[in-house]
Write an enzyme that holds these catalytic residues in place. Structure first.
Site, short mmCIF file in Angstrom:
data_model
loop_
_atom_site.label_atom_id
_atom_site.label_comp_id
_atom_site.label_asym_id
_atom_site.label_seq_id
_atom_site.Cartn_x
_atom_site.Cartn_y
_atom_site.Cartn_z
N HIS A 153 49.46 3.14 -23.16
CA HIS A 153 50.93 3.12 -23.14
C HIS A 153 51.49 4.38 -22.46
O HIS A 153 52.17 5.20 -23.08
CB HIS A 153 51.48 3.00 -24.57
CG HIS A 153 52.90 2.47 -24.62
ND1 HIS A 153 53.35 1.65 -25.62
CD2 HIS A 153 53.95 2.67 -23.80
CE1 HIS A 153 54.63 1.36 -25.40
NE2 HIS A 153 55.02 1.98 -24.30
N GLU A 162 48.81 -0.90 -31.33
CA GLU A 162 48.60 0.39 -30.65
C GLU A 162 48.49 1.52 -31.67
O GLU A 162 49.38 1.64 -32.50
CB GLU A 162 49.76 0.68 -29.70
CG GLU A 162 49.87 -0.31 -28.57
CD GLU A 162 51.07 -0.08 -27.65
OE1 GLU A 162 51.77 0.93 -27.81
OE2 GLU A 162 51.30 -0.92 -26.77
C1 8YV Z 1 57.57 5.21 -24.29
C2 8YV Z 1 58.47 2.84 -23.91
O1 8YV Z 1 56.20 5.34 -24.27
O2 8YV Z 1 60.61 3.27 -23.04
C3 8YV Z 1 59.91 2.53 -23.72
O3 8YV Z 1 60.36 1.51 -24.24
O4 8YV Z 1 57.77 2.07 -24.45
C4 8YV Z 1 57.91 4.10 -23.38
O5 8YV Z 1 58.73 4.65 -22.43
C5 8YV Z 1 58.01 5.27 -25.65
O6 8YV Z 1 59.35 4.98 -25.82
C6 8YV Z 1 57.73 6.64 -26.23
O7 8YV Z 1 58.25 6.70 -27.46
#
Ligand code: 8YV
Length: 330
Positions: A285, A266
Site C-alpha cells: 500500500h 492489510e
Molecule cells: C494512504 C490511501 O496510504 O489516500 C488513500 O486513500 O489509501 C493512501 O494514500 C493512506 O491514506 C495512508 O493513511
C-alpha cells in the site's frame, strides 16, 4: 475563545503538526501503527477534531461516543474507513485529501503495468538467484504500444493513468458508474460497458472508491471474461476484488497476472496464498508514499481540520450536506 481539542491518530514528527499545536490542545497517539477502537473511543471523549489515516476505522459506534467531535480529517483520499452517513447524522464533517496524490498513484500504476509487461520481478529474481549465465535468459515481455488499457473508475486518478498510458502508446477505454465529462485530451479513451472492457483489455486497472456498489466489482465471473493474457492492476482498495477468486484465476491461468498495492486484509496473513504465486506482484500500500505527496496530503488534511474547527468550510468535504447541521463547539 477556548482552543479546540484535537486527537492526532497518526505517528507524525513534532514539526509536521506545529500548525495544529499552535491553534489547538493536542492529544496524540504517539506510537507506530494506529490506536485500537477502545483507545480511539477514549481519546474522542473530549476531542472536537480527529486527524487520522484513511485506514483508521471510524464507525457509527465510535462517532456516537464522540459527543464533541466536529470534524474527521482523513489523511488520504479514500474515506471508506468512516461511516459518512452516521457522521452526517451527528453533524460531523468528514474531509479527505483528493488531487494531491493523483500523480503518485498514477505513477505507481504505470510502474505496475511496465513491471508486468516487461517481467521485472521475474528478471530480478533470475539475477538474484544466480541463474543469469551465458545463454540463459528470461521470457520475453511485451510492448505497451498498441495494447488496450481498461480503466475502471475515471476520476482524478483514472484520468492521470489514462494520460500516462497514452504517452506510452497504449489505447484506452474506461468504465465509470457516474457519467464523466472528459476533456479533449482524453478523447482516445472511450466509455464502455464493464463486461466489454474486461473482454477487450490487455490491462485492467481499478481506480474506484470502495462503496457497497464497488465491493467485489471484480469477482470470478468478471475474471473469467478477461483475456487469458491479460493483467489486473489494483491501486484503490483491496475489497474491490474478490481475493480468493483472484487467487483461483491466477492459479488456473485464467488471467496472466496481477499487480496489487492493496489487499482485502492489510497487512496480509503470513499464509496468504497470493504471496505464493509467481504471477502476483504485491506491494505494501505505497500508492501515495512519496515524500512530496505525503507532505502535500498532510498540509491539506491539516488545512481541512483547522478550517473546520474555525467553523468555516474546508476545501474538501465529503459530506457537504452536514454543513447545514454541523455541530457547534459545546
Ligand atoms: C494512504 C490511501 O496510504 O489516500 C488513500 O486513500 O489509501 C493512501 O494514500 C493512506 O491514506 C495512508 O493513511
Amino acid at each position: 475563545m477556548a482552543r479546540p481539542h484535537v486527537y492526532v491518530a497518526l505517528p507524525l514528527p513534532d514539526q509536521s503538526i506545529a500548525r495544529i499545536v499552535d491553534a489547538c490542545e493536542v492529544a496524540r497517539y504517539g506510537q507506530r501503527g494506529q490506536p485500537s477502537r477502545d483507545e480511539l473511543i477514549a481519546a474522542l471523549a473530549s476531542a472536537e477534531g480527529l486527524l487520522g489515516s484513511a485506514m483508521l476505522a471510524v464507525d457509527e459506534g465510535v462517532l456516537d461516543s464522540a459527543p464533541r467531535l466536529r470534524v474527521v480529517s482523513n489523511f488520504g483520499v479514500g474515506y471508506n474507513n468512516v461511516d459518512v452517513d452516521a457522521a452526517t447524522r451527528c453533524g460531523i464533517l468528514v474531509c479527505n485529501t483528493p488531487g494531491v496524490l493523483s500523480d503518485a498513484v498514477a505513477d505507481l500504476t504505470m510502474g505496475f503495468i511496465i513491471s508486468l509487461a516487461r517481467r521485472l520481478p521475474e528478471g530480478e529474481r533470475f539475477v538474484r538467484d544466480g541463474r543469469w549465465a551465458p545463454g540463459q535468459g528470461v521470457r520475453l515481455g511485451n510492448d505497451l504500444r498498441g495494447k488496450m488499457l481498461g480503466i475502471i473508475g475515471m476520476g482524478r486518478i483514472g484520468r492521470e493513468v489514462a494520460q500516462r498510458a497514452r504517452a506510452f502508446g497504449m489505447d484506452g477505454c474506461f468504465y465509470d458508474a457516474f457519467e464523466q465529462q472528459l476533456d479533449e485530451s482524453l478523447v482516445f479513451c472511450a466509455p464502455i460497458a464493464l463486461d466489454d472492457l474486461l473482454r477487450d483489455s490487455d490491462y485492467v486497472s481499478l481506480h474506484v472508491n470502495l462503496t457497497p456498489e464497488t465491493h467485489h466489482i471484480i469477482g470470478a465471473r468478471e475474471l473469467s471474461l478477461m483475456k487469458p493474457g491479460a493483467y489486473l492492476v489494483n491501486t484503490s482498495r483491496g475489497q474491490v476484488i474478490d481475493q480468493p477468486a483472484l487467487v483461483e484465476a491466477l492459479r488456473s491461468n485464467t488471467i496472466a497476472g496481477a499487480a496489487l498495492d492493496v489487499l482485502e486484509q492489510e497487512p496480509p496473513a503470513a499464509d496468504e496464498p497470493l504471496l505464493q504465486l509467481d504471477n502476483a506482484l504485491v506491494l505494501p500500500h505505497i500508492g501515495s508514499a512519496t515524500v512530496e505527496t505525503r507532505r502535500a496530503m498532510l498540509e491539506l488534511a491539516i488545512d481541512n481540520l483547522l478550517v473546520a474547527l474555525r467553523g468555516e468550510t474546508p476545501q474538501c468535504v465529503v459530506n457537504p450536506e452536514a454543513l447545514a447541521t454541523r455541530r457547534v463547539p459545546s
